[in-house]
Motif scaffolding. Structure first.
Motif, PDB file in Angstrom:
ATOM      1  N   GLY A   1      40.855  61.471  94.723  1.00 23.05           N
ATOM      2  CA  GLY A   1      41.159  62.716  94.971  1.00 23.05           C
ATOM      3  C   GLY A   1      43.184  61.477  95.352  1.00 23.05           C
ATOM      4  N   LEU A   2      44.740  61.675  93.979  1.00 19.75           N
ATOM      5  CA  LEU A   2      45.535  60.753  94.454  1.00 19.75           C
ATOM      6  C   LEU A   2      46.776  61.170  94.485  1.00 19.75           C
ATOM      7  CD1 LEU A   2      44.132  57.282  94.753  1.00 19.75           C
ATOM      8  CD2 LEU A   2      44.375  58.990  96.226  1.00 19.75           C
ATOM      9  N   SER A   3      47.833  61.558  94.974  1.00 11.20           N
ATOM     10  CA  SER A   3      48.915  61.607  94.091  1.00 11.20           C
ATOM     11  C   SER A   3      50.180  60.431  95.094  1.00 11.20           C
ATOM     12  CB  SER A   3      49.614  63.301  94.601  1.00 11.20           C
ATOM     13  OG  SER A   3      50.749  63.427  94.536  1.00 11.20           O
ATOM     14  N   ILE A   4      50.493  60.025  94.280  1.00  3.47           N
ATOM     15  CA  ILE A   4      51.896  59.180  95.452  1.00  3.47           C
ATOM     16  C   ILE A   4      53.432  59.275  94.064  1.00  3.47           C
ATOM     17  CG2 ILE A   4      51.996  56.578  95.048  1.00  3.47           C
ATOM     18  CD1 ILE A   4      49.284  56.108  94.065  1.00  3.47           C
ATOM     19  N   GLN A   5      53.748  59.217  95.338  1.00  7.21           N
ATOM     20  CA  GLN A   5      55.765  59.483  94.547  1.00  7.21           C
ATOM     21  C   GLN A   5      56.922  58.161  95.339  1.00  7.21           C
ATOM     22  OE1 GLN A   5      57.507  62.550  97.036  1.00  7.21           O
ATOM     23  NE2 GLN A   5      58.348  62.537  95.266  1.00  7.21           N
ATOM     24  N   ASN A   6      56.665  58.103  93.744  1.00  8.73           N
ATOM     25  CA  ASN A   6      58.091  56.728  94.306  1.00  8.73           C
ATOM     26  C   ASN A   6      59.514  57.550  94.731  1.00  8.73           C
ATOM     27  OD1 ASN A   6      59.949  54.838  94.109  1.00  8.73           O
ATOM     28  ND2 ASN A   6      59.271  54.991  91.994  1.00  8.73           N
ATOM     29  N   GLN A   7      59.724  57.265  96.232  1.00  8.24           N
ATOM     30  CA  GLN A   7      61.013  57.904  96.148  1.00  8.24           C
ATOM     31  C   GLN A   7      62.174  57.215  95.841  1.00  8.24           C
ATOM     32  OE1 GLN A   7      60.205  59.367 100.948  1.00  8.24           O
ATOM     33  NE2 GLN A   7      59.096  61.323  99.423  1.00  8.24           N
ATOM     34  N   ALA A   8      62.136  56.152  95.431  1.00  4.57           N
ATOM     35  CA  ALA A   8      63.046  54.853  94.946  1.00  4.57           C
ATOM     36  C   ALA A   8      64.131  55.444  94.336  1.00  4.57           C
ATOM     37  CB  ALA A   8      62.931  53.889  95.369  1.00  4.57           C
ATOM     38  N   PRO A   9      65.698  55.227  93.875  1.00  6.69           N
ATOM     39  CA  PRO A   9      66.095  55.394  92.673  1.00  6.69           C
ATOM     40  C   PRO A   9      66.020  53.817  91.241  1.00  6.69           C
ATOM     41  CG  PRO A   9      67.476  54.240  94.501  1.00  6.69           C
ATOM     42  CD  PRO A   9      66.483  54.635  95.213  1.00  6.69           C
ATOM     43  N   THR A  10      64.852  53.484  91.876  1.00  6.34           N
ATOM     44  CA  THR A  10      64.555  52.619  91.096  1.00  6.34           C
ATOM     45  C   THR A  10      63.540  52.202  91.335  1.00  6.34           C
ATOM     46  OG1 THR A  10      64.712  50.407  92.090  1.00  6.34           O
ATOM     47  CG2 THR A  10      66.396  50.894  91.412  1.00  6.34           C
ATOM     48  N   ALA A  11      62.331  51.812  89.733  1.00  3.92           N
ATOM     49  CA  ALA A  11      61.318  51.108  89.517  1.00  3.92           C
ATOM     50  C   ALA A  11      60.326  49.845  90.500  1.00  3.92           C
ATOM     51  CB  ALA A  11      60.962  50.959  87.955  1.00  3.92           C
ATOM     52  N   VAL A  12      59.225  50.887  91.134  1.00  3.06           N
ATOM     53  CA  VAL A  12      59.017  49.979  92.353  1.00  3.06           C
ATOM     54  C   VAL A  12      57.127  49.300  91.639  1.00  3.06           C
ATOM     55  CG1 VAL A  12      60.864  50.881  94.132  1.00  3.06           C
ATOM     56  CG2 VAL A  12      58.130  51.355  93.900  1.00  3.06           C
TER      57      VAL A  12
ATOM     58  N   ASN B   1      43.070  48.186  94.045  1.00  2.00           N
ATOM     59  CA  ASN B   1      44.188  47.494  92.676  1.00  2.00           C
ATOM     60  C   ASN B   1      44.783  48.654  92.446  1.00  2.00           C
ATOM     61  OD1 ASN B   1      44.933  45.515  93.972  1.00  2.00           O
ATOM     62  ND2 ASN B   1      43.070  44.137  92.844  1.00  2.00           N
ATOM     63  N   PRO B   2      45.568  48.618  91.564  1.00  4.05           N
ATOM     64  CA  PRO B   2      46.348  50.259  91.012  1.00  4.05           C
ATOM     65  C   PRO B   2      45.609  49.874  89.700  1.00  4.05           C
ATOM     66  CG  PRO B   2      48.430  48.241  91.877  1.00  4.05           C
ATOM     67  CD  PRO B   2      47.653  47.649  92.162  1.00  4.05           C
ATOM     68  N   THR B   3      44.883  48.957  89.350  1.00  3.97           N
ATOM     69  CA  THR B   3      44.832  48.881  88.031  1.00  3.97           C
ATOM     70  C   THR B   3      43.424  49.389  88.181  1.00  3.97           C
ATOM     71  OG1 THR B   3      43.719  46.300  88.053  1.00  3.97           O
ATOM     72  CG2 THR B   3      45.257  46.449  86.982  1.00  3.97           C
ATOM     73  N   GLU B   4      42.285  48.971  88.771  1.00  2.00           N
ATOM     74  CA  GLU B   4      41.733  49.494  89.938  1.00  2.00           C
ATOM     75  C   GLU B   4      40.842  51.341  89.101  1.00  2.00           C
ATOM     76  OE1 GLU B   4      38.938  47.147  92.467  1.00  2.00           O
ATOM     77  OE2 GLU B   4      40.184  47.513  93.262  1.00  2.00           O
ATOM     78  N   ILE B   5      42.196  52.037  90.198  1.00  4.76           N
ATOM     79  CA  ILE B   5      42.409  53.487  89.833  1.00  4.76           C
ATOM     80  C   ILE B   5      42.954  53.982  88.782  1.00  4.76           C
ATOM     81  CG2 ILE B   5      42.760  53.328  92.661  1.00  4.76           C
ATOM     82  CD1 ILE B   5      45.253  53.770  92.451  1.00  4.76           C
ATOM     83  N   GLY B   6      43.601  52.797  87.760  1.00  2.98           N
ATOM     84  CA  GLY B   6      43.780  53.990  86.494  1.00  2.98           C
ATOM     85  C   GLY B   6      45.937  53.392  86.913  1.00  2.98           C
ATOM     86  N   ALA B   7      45.984  53.489  87.880  1.00  2.45           N
ATOM     87  CA  ALA B   7      47.862  53.681  88.019  1.00  2.45           C
ATOM     88  C   ALA B   7      48.410  52.700  86.983  1.00  2.45           C
ATOM     89  CB  ALA B   7      48.043  53.774  89.719  1.00  2.45           C
ATOM     90  N   PRO B   8      49.689  53.483  86.630  1.00  5.32           N
ATOM     91  CA  PRO B   8      50.278  52.341  86.459  1.00  5.32           C
ATOM     92  C   PRO B   8      50.931  50.554  87.492  1.00  5.32           C
ATOM     93  CG  PRO B   8      52.018  54.101  86.654  1.00  5.32           C
ATOM     94  CD  PRO B   8      50.380  54.411  87.189  1.00  5.32           C
ATOM     95  N   ALA B   9      51.349  49.998  86.834  1.00  9.66           N
ATOM     96  CA  ALA B   9      51.935  48.542  86.982  1.00  9.66           C
ATOM     97  C   ALA B   9      53.074  48.694  88.382  1.00  9.66           C
ATOM     98  CB  ALA B   9      51.613  47.362  86.619  1.00  9.66           C
ATOM     99  N   GLU B  10      53.830  49.717  87.441  1.00 10.38           N
ATOM    100  CA  GLU B  10      55.257  50.227  88.522  1.00 10.38           C
ATOM    101  C   GLU B  10      55.126  51.602  88.009  1.00 10.38           C
ATOM    102  OE1 GLU B  10      59.086  47.735  87.539  1.00 10.38           O
ATOM    103  OE2 GLU B  10      58.558  48.552  85.533  1.00 10.38           O
ATOM    104  N   LEU B  11      55.393  51.893  89.482  1.00 12.80           N
ATOM    105  CA  LEU B  11      55.832  53.378  88.902  1.00 12.80           C
ATOM    106  C   LEU B  11      57.276  54.072  89.241  1.00 12.80           C
ATOM    107  CD1 LEU B  11      54.441  54.349  92.515  1.00 12.80           C
ATOM    108  CD2 LEU B  11      53.701  54.907  90.002  1.00 12.80           C
ATOM    109  N   ALA B  12      57.911  54.364  87.611  1.00  9.71           N
ATOM    110  CA  ALA B  12      59.481  54.466  87.575  1.00  9.71           C
ATOM    111  C   ALA B  12      60.300  55.318  88.946  1.00  9.71           C
ATOM    112  CB  ALA B  12      59.581  55.432  86.211  1.00  9.71           C
ATOM    113  N   ALA B  13      61.716  55.366  88.518  1.00  5.20           N
ATOM    114  CA  ALA B  13      62.513  55.406  89.789  1.00  5.20           C
ATOM    115  C   ALA B  13      61.931  57.537  89.949  1.00  5.20           C
ATOM    116  CB  ALA B  13      63.191  55.542  89.592  1.00  5.20           C
ATOM    117  N   ARG B  14      61.853  57.533  91.345  1.00  2.52           N
ATOM    118  CA  ARG B  14      61.879  58.959  92.097  1.00  2.52           C
ATOM    119  C   ARG B  14      60.825  59.850  90.481  1.00  2.52           C
ATOM    120  NH1 ARG B  14      64.967  59.124  95.149  1.00  2.52           N
ATOM    121  NH2 ARG B  14      66.751  59.035  95.074  1.00  2.52           N
ATOM    122  N   SER B  15      59.617  59.161  91.011  1.00  3.99           N
ATOM    123  CA  SER B  15      58.606  59.745  89.883  1.00  3.99           C
ATOM    124  C   SER B  15      57.530  59.543  90.401  1.00  3.99           C
ATOM    125  CB  SER B  15      58.561  58.771  88.782  1.00  3.99           C
ATOM    126  OG  SER B  15      57.361  57.565  89.106  1.00  3.99           O
TER     127      SER B  15
END
Length: 175
Positions: free
Chosen positions: A109-120, A143-157
Motif C-alpha cells: 500500500g502506498l500514499s504519494i503526495q505532491n507538495q509543489a504548487p504545480t503538477a509534477v 514505474n507509475p504505470t505498473e502501480i496504477g499511478a497517474p503519469a502526473e500528480l496534480a498540484a498539492r494532491s
C-alpha cells in the motif's frame, strides 16, 4: 611628378585621427547599422526561444494555457512536452507491506503526495525486501504505470494505491 606624390602617400603613415575617422565611417554605413539593429533584436529573441525550449515542461506546468503554443512549437522542433520532474516535491507519506491470504503473496500500500504548487511527474518507486538481519533479498523498481499511478500528480494532491507483490519461486523469508 605625379608618380612621386603617389609614392610619398604610400610611404607616409596615416595619422591616428584619420584612421579613427575611417573606422567610424564604416560603422555609420546604412547596411552595417541595419545588420547591427537586426542582431540586437534577433539575438535576445533567439536566447528567449532557447530558454523556453529548455524549460518547456516547467513553463507548461506553471501556465497550462501555454500548452497549445508549446505543442505546436514542439511539432516543428521535434520535441515533446512531458510532466515536470521534481523529485524533491514528491513525498511518500505512507506505505504498508502486508501478507495476503495466500503464501508468498503480499499487498503493498502506498500514499504519494505532491507538495509543489504545480503538477509534477510521478516518480518510479523502489521496493526493497530484506531479511531479519536487514540484508537485501530482492530489489524491484516500479514505474507509475505498473502501480496504477497517474503519469502526473496534480498540484498539492495525493495518490493512494495498492499493488500485489509475489515472492513465489524466490524462496525468501520476508520480514
Amino acid at each position: 611628378e605625379f608618380a612621386e606624390d603617389a609614392v610619398d602617400d604610400v610611404a607616409t603613415p596615416l595619422p591616428s585621427f584619420v584612421k579613427q575617422a575611417q573606422r567610424k565611417a564604416w560603422w555609420n554605413q546604412p547596411a552595417v547599422r541595419f545588420v547591427m539593429g537586426m542582431l540586437v533584436i534577433f539575438l535576445p529573441l533567439a536566447l528567449l526561444l532557447q530558454i523556453a525550449m529548455h524549460e518547456r515542461n516547467m513553463l507548461v506546468a506553471w501556465k497550462p494555457q501555454w500548452r497549445p503554443a508549446f505543442e505546436s512549437m514542439c511539432v516543428a522542433l521535434r520535441c515533446e512536452i512531458a510532466p515536470r520532474k521534481s523529485i524533491a516535491s514528491v513525498v511518500l507519506t505512507g506505505s504498508s507491506f502486508n501478507q495476503d491470504t495466500q503464501p508468498h503473496h503480499y499487498r503493498l500500500g502506498l500514499s504519494i503526495q505532491n507538495q509543489a504548487p504545480t503538477a509534477v511527474a510521478t516518480p518510479a518507486l523502489e521496493l526493497t525486501l530484506t531479511d531479519a538481519q536487514d540484508q537485501v533479498l530482492v530489489r524491484k523498481v516500479f514505474n507509475p504505470t505498473e502501480i496504477g499511478a497517474p503519469a502526473e500528480l496534480a498540484a498539492r494532491s495525493e495518490w493512494n494505491g495498492t499493488l500485489p507483490v509475489q515472492t513465489q519461486g524466490l524462496h525468501l523469508t520476508v520480514s
